[in-house]
Write a protein that holds these residues in place. Structure first.
Motif, PDB file in Angstrom:
ATOM      1  N   VAL A 515       9.560   1.262  10.370  1.00 46.23           N
ATOM      2  CA  VAL A 515      10.052   0.121   9.588  1.00 46.23           C
ATOM      3  C   VAL A 515       9.172  -1.105   9.801  1.00 46.23           C
ATOM      4  O   VAL A 515       8.869  -1.851   8.854  1.00 46.23           O
ATOM      5  CB  VAL A 515      11.520  -0.185   9.958  1.00 46.23           C
ATOM      6  CG1 VAL A 515      12.015  -1.416   9.193  1.00 46.23           C
ATOM      7  CG2 VAL A 515      12.404   1.016   9.648  1.00 46.23           C
ATOM      8  N   TYR A 516       8.733  -1.331  11.047  1.00 49.04           N
ATOM      9  CA  TYR A 516       7.873  -2.490  11.315  1.00 49.04           C
ATOM     10  C   TYR A 516       6.559  -2.369  10.548  1.00 49.04           C
ATOM     11  O   TYR A 516       6.097  -3.329   9.916  1.00 49.04           O
ATOM     12  CB  TYR A 516       7.590  -2.601  12.805  1.00 49.04           C
ATOM     13  CG  TYR A 516       6.561  -3.674  13.134  1.00 49.04           C
ATOM     14  CD1 TYR A 516       6.919  -5.015  13.164  1.00 49.04           C
ATOM     15  CD2 TYR A 516       5.231  -3.321  13.373  1.00 49.04           C
ATOM     16  CE1 TYR A 516       5.980  -5.998  13.435  1.00 49.04           C
ATOM     17  CE2 TYR A 516       4.282  -4.295  13.640  1.00 49.04           C
ATOM     18  CZ  TYR A 516       4.656  -5.636  13.678  1.00 49.04           C
ATOM     19  OH  TYR A 516       3.712  -6.600  13.926  1.00 49.04           O
ATOM     20  N   ALA A 517       5.949  -1.173  10.604  1.00 50.24           N
ATOM     21  CA  ALA A 517       4.668  -0.969   9.920  1.00 50.24           C
ATOM     22  C   ALA A 517       4.826  -1.111   8.408  1.00 50.24           C
ATOM     23  O   ALA A 517       3.945  -1.646   7.723  1.00 50.24           O
ATOM     24  CB  ALA A 517       4.099   0.407  10.260  1.00 50.24           C
ATOM     25  N   GLU A 523       3.536  -7.150   3.730  1.00 53.20           N
ATOM     26  CA  GLU A 523       2.875  -8.450   3.863  1.00 53.20           C
ATOM     27  C   GLU A 523       1.410  -8.370   3.428  1.00 53.20           C
ATOM     28  O   GLU A 523       0.905  -9.265   2.738  1.00 53.20           O
ATOM     29  CB  GLU A 523       2.957  -8.929   5.308  1.00 53.20           C
ATOM     30  CG  GLU A 523       4.350  -9.304   5.773  1.00 53.20           C
ATOM     31  CD  GLU A 523       4.360  -9.691   7.237  1.00 53.20           C
ATOM     32  OE1 GLU A 523       3.263  -9.835   7.830  1.00 53.20           O
ATOM     33  OE2 GLU A 523       5.460  -9.830   7.807  1.00 53.20           O
ATOM     34  N   LEU A 524       0.728  -7.296   3.840  1.00 57.47           N
ATOM     35  CA  LEU A 524      -0.676  -7.121   3.455  1.00 57.47           C
ATOM     36  C   LEU A 524      -0.808  -6.972   1.950  1.00 57.47           C
ATOM     37  O   LEU A 524      -1.724  -7.530   1.342  1.00 57.47           O
ATOM     38  CB  LEU A 524      -1.262  -5.895   4.161  1.00 57.47           C
ATOM     39  CG  LEU A 524      -1.459  -6.010   5.678  1.00 57.47           C
ATOM     40  CD1 LEU A 524      -1.885  -4.665   6.262  1.00 57.47           C
ATOM     41  CD2 LEU A 524      -2.489  -7.078   6.003  1.00 57.47           C
ATOM     42  N   ASP A 525       0.109  -6.223   1.342  1.00 56.68           N
ATOM     43  CA  ASP A 525       0.064  -6.048  -0.109  1.00 56.68           C
ATOM     44  C   ASP A 525       0.273  -7.375  -0.827  1.00 56.68           C
ATOM     45  O   ASP A 525      -0.342  -7.645  -1.864  1.00 56.68           O
ATOM     46  CB  ASP A 525       1.120  -5.035  -0.557  1.00 56.68           C
ATOM     47  CG  ASP A 525       0.697  -3.599  -0.297  1.00 56.68           C
ATOM     48  OD1 ASP A 525      -0.449  -3.397   0.165  1.00 56.68           O
ATOM     49  OD2 ASP A 525       1.491  -2.682  -0.564  1.00 56.68           O
ATOM     50  N   GLN A 526       1.153  -8.202  -0.277  1.00 55.37           N
ATOM     51  CA  GLN A 526       1.370  -9.526  -0.875  1.00 55.37           C
ATOM     52  C   GLN A 526       0.097 -10.370  -0.776  1.00 55.37           C
ATOM     53  O   GLN A 526      -0.279 -11.060  -1.731  1.00 55.37           O
ATOM     54  CB  GLN A 526       2.534 -10.226  -0.170  1.00 55.37           C
ATOM     55  CG  GLN A 526       3.894  -9.631  -0.509  1.00 55.37           C
ATOM     56  CD  GLN A 526       5.025 -10.192   0.328  1.00 55.37           C
ATOM     57  OE1 GLN A 526       4.818 -10.585   1.479  1.00 55.37           O
ATOM     58  NE2 GLN A 526       6.227 -10.218  -0.226  1.00 55.37           N
ATOM     59  N   GLN A 527      -0.576 -10.301   0.382  1.00 52.50           N
ATOM     60  CA  GLN A 527      -1.827 -11.041   0.551  1.00 52.50           C
ATOM     61  C   GLN A 527      -2.888 -10.547  -0.436  1.00 52.50           C
ATOM     62  O   GLN A 527      -3.629 -11.346  -1.015  1.00 52.50           O
ATOM     63  CB  GLN A 527      -2.325 -10.891   1.984  1.00 52.50           C
ATOM     64  CG  GLN A 527      -1.458 -11.574   3.027  1.00 52.50           C
ATOM     65  CD  GLN A 527      -1.877 -11.240   4.447  1.00 52.50           C
ATOM     66  OE1 GLN A 527      -2.979 -10.745   4.680  1.00 52.50           O
ATOM     67  NE2 GLN A 527      -0.991 -11.497   5.406  1.00 52.50           N
ATOM     68  N   LYS A 528      -2.944  -9.248  -0.633  1.00 51.01           N
ATOM     69  CA  LYS A 528      -3.932  -8.692  -1.548  1.00 51.01           C
ATOM     70  C   LYS A 528      -3.634  -9.093  -2.995  1.00 51.01           C
ATOM     71  O   LYS A 528      -4.548  -9.382  -3.776  1.00 51.01           O
ATOM     72  CB  LYS A 528      -3.983  -7.169  -1.395  1.00 51.01           C
ATOM     73  CG  LYS A 528      -4.625  -6.716  -0.087  1.00 51.01           C
ATOM     74  CD  LYS A 528      -4.627  -5.204   0.046  1.00 51.01           C
ATOM     75  CE  LYS A 528      -5.268  -4.783   1.361  1.00 51.01           C
ATOM     76  NZ  LYS A 528      -6.700  -5.121   1.448  1.00 51.01           N
ATOM     77  N   ALA A 529      -2.344  -9.101  -3.345  1.00 52.57           N
ATOM     78  CA  ALA A 529      -1.962  -9.536  -4.683  1.00 52.57           C
ATOM     79  C   ALA A 529      -2.336 -11.000  -4.892  1.00 52.57           C
ATOM     80  O   ALA A 529      -2.840 -11.384  -5.961  1.00 52.57           O
ATOM     81  CB  ALA A 529      -0.463  -9.325  -4.898  1.00 52.57           C
ATOM     82  N   GLU A 530      -2.113 -11.816  -3.888  1.00 47.73           N
ATOM     83  CA  GLU A 530      -2.470 -13.243  -3.978  1.00 47.73           C
ATOM     84  C   GLU A 530      -3.978 -13.419  -4.097  1.00 47.73           C
ATOM     85  O   GLU A 530      -4.457 -14.347  -4.774  1.00 47.73           O
ATOM     86  CB  GLU A 530      -1.919 -13.993  -2.769  1.00 47.73           C
ATOM     87  CG  GLU A 530      -0.401 -14.147  -2.810  1.00 47.73           C
ATOM     88  CD  GLU A 530       0.195 -14.538  -1.467  1.00 47.73           C
ATOM     89  OE1 GLU A 530      -0.596 -14.711  -0.503  1.00 47.73           O
ATOM     90  OE2 GLU A 530       1.436 -14.664  -1.377  1.00 47.73           O
ATOM     91  N   ALA A 531      -4.764 -12.548  -3.456  1.00 47.30           N
ATOM     92  CA  ALA A 531      -6.225 -12.618  -3.569  1.00 47.30           C
ATOM     93  C   ALA A 531      -6.662 -12.304  -4.999  1.00 47.30           C
ATOM     94  O   ALA A 531      -7.598 -12.922  -5.535  1.00 47.30           O
ATOM     95  CB  ALA A 531      -6.882 -11.641  -2.594  1.00 47.30           C
TER      96      ALA A 531
END
Length: 641
Positions: A515-517, A523-531
């Motif tokens: 669940v943590y991973a 979070e990483l996917d959100q950062q990539k979408a924002e990029a």
């Protein structure tokens, strides 16, 4: 010409290697672990294929996509290089034959998914092989920082213990600094050498446009830029709609997605490769492994999920080194949808467990059983049976796949396959005992050859029926008759996607979801979408530099050809032209003393009136020119020319 160049010339027809290739090849020939980072179209596969052909033994190639491994195997076979692939669509007997051929030296390249490495049969047979190289393609999948994380890639380091002294070559087209470090660590690479070619594409012009009417802009782009094009759309339905619309506009277009029958996809792809179709409108299922160097334009009608994916897809333009264009079209809704898609990708854990339990019930898989068992998957029937929400179930299945519990194949068509289980003498005895089958057996051998005795061969029941003057149903009955008497192993064609359990089935409540991973991955996917959003909306920095900086290249120069660079150049040219016009106005006023505004405008009637008024307004604002009491324009006496 050295040995490596001779191999390149013999099998690929090239006189010389591209940058980095020969150095990377020599590295693994020297026994060194090697990481190769080459942009899309940079020729990664040559880096492990050439050293294998220069050595003795088989190269095991780990790759994540069935479609990609099949495509590479077919390309190698067309070059008369023996290659094979093991994937979830094969039965145990097929796998036996392929692995035996690797042991006995009849196969030079064996393509496998990372999940396959954990199976007993793969590990035991590998110990008997002479392996010269372990190649890890799409190596970014090993990293949780990567854009397509595949947990099974973590098995590779353990698998390496079966191959003492065998170098590993990891290859990827898209890797940030974090991903590169992760690859080296997770593969336990010893004294690795890293070869990296710049991600800059000097011939590729990047542009983004905010457009409400994307079809109209798409038509303008395709009308302005001649040549072959790929247009990417997010949904299957939209690919067909856009292709149909382009055809009504007089542009030869077709559509492509993973839901089409295999024959349709093959025919569409072939027509496009032969330039019988100019524009292919497709989902991201199109393009992987396709080698068409003269694509002039790649247009994204929807924003991709990551810049890694965008770089790969856009990079399919201009592989021949000539000028090409990569264009992304977007609007406010796209940005909203992109951020929303990240939320949809991560359904509640409770739903994920429920879907997993429902799969086990649907296919009657007991706890502890079902490892590597494959089943036809009809998602609509499955969700209807258990009252599951369709969209959320899709993302739950994808999450289970990303966690390494399942493998999903979106291939909606698998050719029929046939393999003779007897030798020539036993087959002859059968033909004597069943004379009615003599002509049929001879026809099968004539159409598909002696390889039927050594491996499974794809066949077409339809073509057999047409040649034998029989219905497809009768051909299938005859093949089943042969199978019942242990003369052949026969697999009829399949027309449904496949689901494979990669691990023994867990009790759903005990399913070891990290669940943590998963939260970290979100979070990483959100950062990539924002990029991606930052890239699309940015209006001041060169697009090529934005991409290079994302991939940790900070010494690049503005490309001079993206929409930002062209706009800045145009503004600069306009500014210089404005300065020149201002100087001309000042000279004219100096010569005439004072002039009415209309008289000044008439003096420069060859220049657009708007430019004259803009230049004059700047001069007035800076108080270089002002109005006298009669309303005429005069020079400020304190200003000198």
């Amino acid at each position: 010409m050295n040995q490596l160049q001779a191999i390149l010339k013999q099998y690929w027809g090239h006189e010389a290697f591209r940058p980095v290739q020969e150095e990377a090849i020599q590295s693994v020939l020297d026994g060194r672990d090697t990481l190769v980072l080459l942009p899309t179209g940079g020729g990664k596969s040559v880096c492990f294929q050439v050293p294998t052909l220069a050595s003795e033994g088989v190269c095991i190639v780990v790759t994540p996509l069935i479609a990609l491994m099949k495509d590479q195997v077919e390309q190698l076979r067309r070059r008369n290089i023996p290659a094979a692939a093991i994937h979830a669509g094969l039965n145990r007997h097929e796998i036996d034959i392929i692995l035996d051929n690797c042991i006995h030296g009849h196969t030079r390249f064996l393509y496998v998914s990372p999940e396959r490495l954990r199976t007993d049969i793969m590990q035991e047979r590998t110990k008997q092989m002479k392996v010269c190289l372990l190649a890890v393609d799409e190596a970014h999948c090993i990293s949780s920082w990567g854009y397509d994380f595949r947990p099974a890639y973590l098995l590779i380091a353990e698998f390496r213990t079966l191959l003492p002294g065998v170098p590993v070559m990891a290859l990827t087209a898209t890797a940030t600094a974090e991903v590169q470090a992760d690859i080296l660590e997770k593969l336990e690479m010893q004294r690795p050498r890293v070869f990296k070619q710049s991600f800059a594409r000097a011939n590729l012009s990047y542009s983004t446009f905010r457009e409400e009417s994307k079809e109209r802009k798409l038509y303008q782009i395709l009308s302005k830029v001649p040549g072959t094009a790929i247009v990417y759309a997010r949904t299957r339905k939209r690919t067909q709609q856009v292709a149909d619309w382009l055809n009504t506009q007089g542009l030869r277009a077709d559509y492509y997605h993973a839901g089409l029958p295999h024959r349709d996809r093959s025919d569409k792809q072939t027509a496009w490769l032969r330039n019988q179709v100019r524009v292919m409108v497709a989902t991201n299922a199109f393009g992987m492994g396709i080698d068409k160097p003269d694509v002039r334009t790649v247009v994204h009608l929807d924003l991709p999920n990551t810049l890694e994916a965008y770089y790969q897809e856009a990079g399919r333009a201009g592989r021949d080194g000539r000028k090409a264009y990569a264009v992304a079209l977007f609007n406010a809704k796209d940005i909203e949808d992109l951020l929303g898609s990240v939320e949809r990708k991560y359904p509640p854990v409770e739903l994920v467990r429920r879907v997993y339990q429902s799969l086990a019930n649907y296919y009657k898989v007991p706890v502890g059983g079902g490892e590597l068992a494959s089943f036809d998957l009809d998602v609509h029937a499955f969700t209807g049976t258990f009252g599951l929400p369709l969209s959320e179930t899709h993302f739950a299945l994808k999450l289970l796949e990303n966690e390494g519990f399942l493998q999903l194949s979106e291939e909606y068509y698998a050719s029929a396959k046939l393999h003779f289980l007897v030798d020539n003498r036993q087959l002859y005895d059968f033909q004597l005992r069943y004379p009615d089958y003599d002509a049929f057996v001879k026809l099968v051998l004539r159409m598909y050859g002696g390889e039927l005795f050594t491996e499974y061969v794809k066949i077409s029941e339809i073509e057999l029926g047409q040649t034998y003057y029989a219905s497809t149903k009768e051909v299938q009955q005859r093949l089943r008759f042969l199978e019942e008497r242990s003369i052949v192993a026969y697999q009829p064609q399949r027309d449904k996607p496949q689901l494979t359990f990669l691990t023994p089935r867990f009790d759903a409540e005990q399913l070891p979801l990290n669940v943590y991973a998963i939260g970290r991955k979100k979070e990483l996917d959100q950062q990539k979408a924002e990029a991606v959003i930052h890239y699309a909306q940015h209006e001041r920095q060169c697009r090529s530099l934005l991409l290079l900086q994302y991939f940790n290249e900070h010494d690049g120069q503005p490309c001079g050809q993206c929409d930002v660079c062209l706009r800045q150049r145009k503004a600069s040219a306009g500014h210089e032209a404005g300065l020149d016009l201002s100087q001309q106005i000042l000279v004219h006023l100096h010569q005439h003393g004072s002039l009415a505004p209309r008289a000044l405008s008439q003096a420069f009637q060859q220049v657009p009136e708007k430019q004259v008024l803009t230049a004059l307004r700047h001069l007035l604002e800076r108080e270089i020119v002002h109005y006298d009491d009669q309303g005429n324009l005069i020079l400020n006496p304190n200003h000198s020319l």
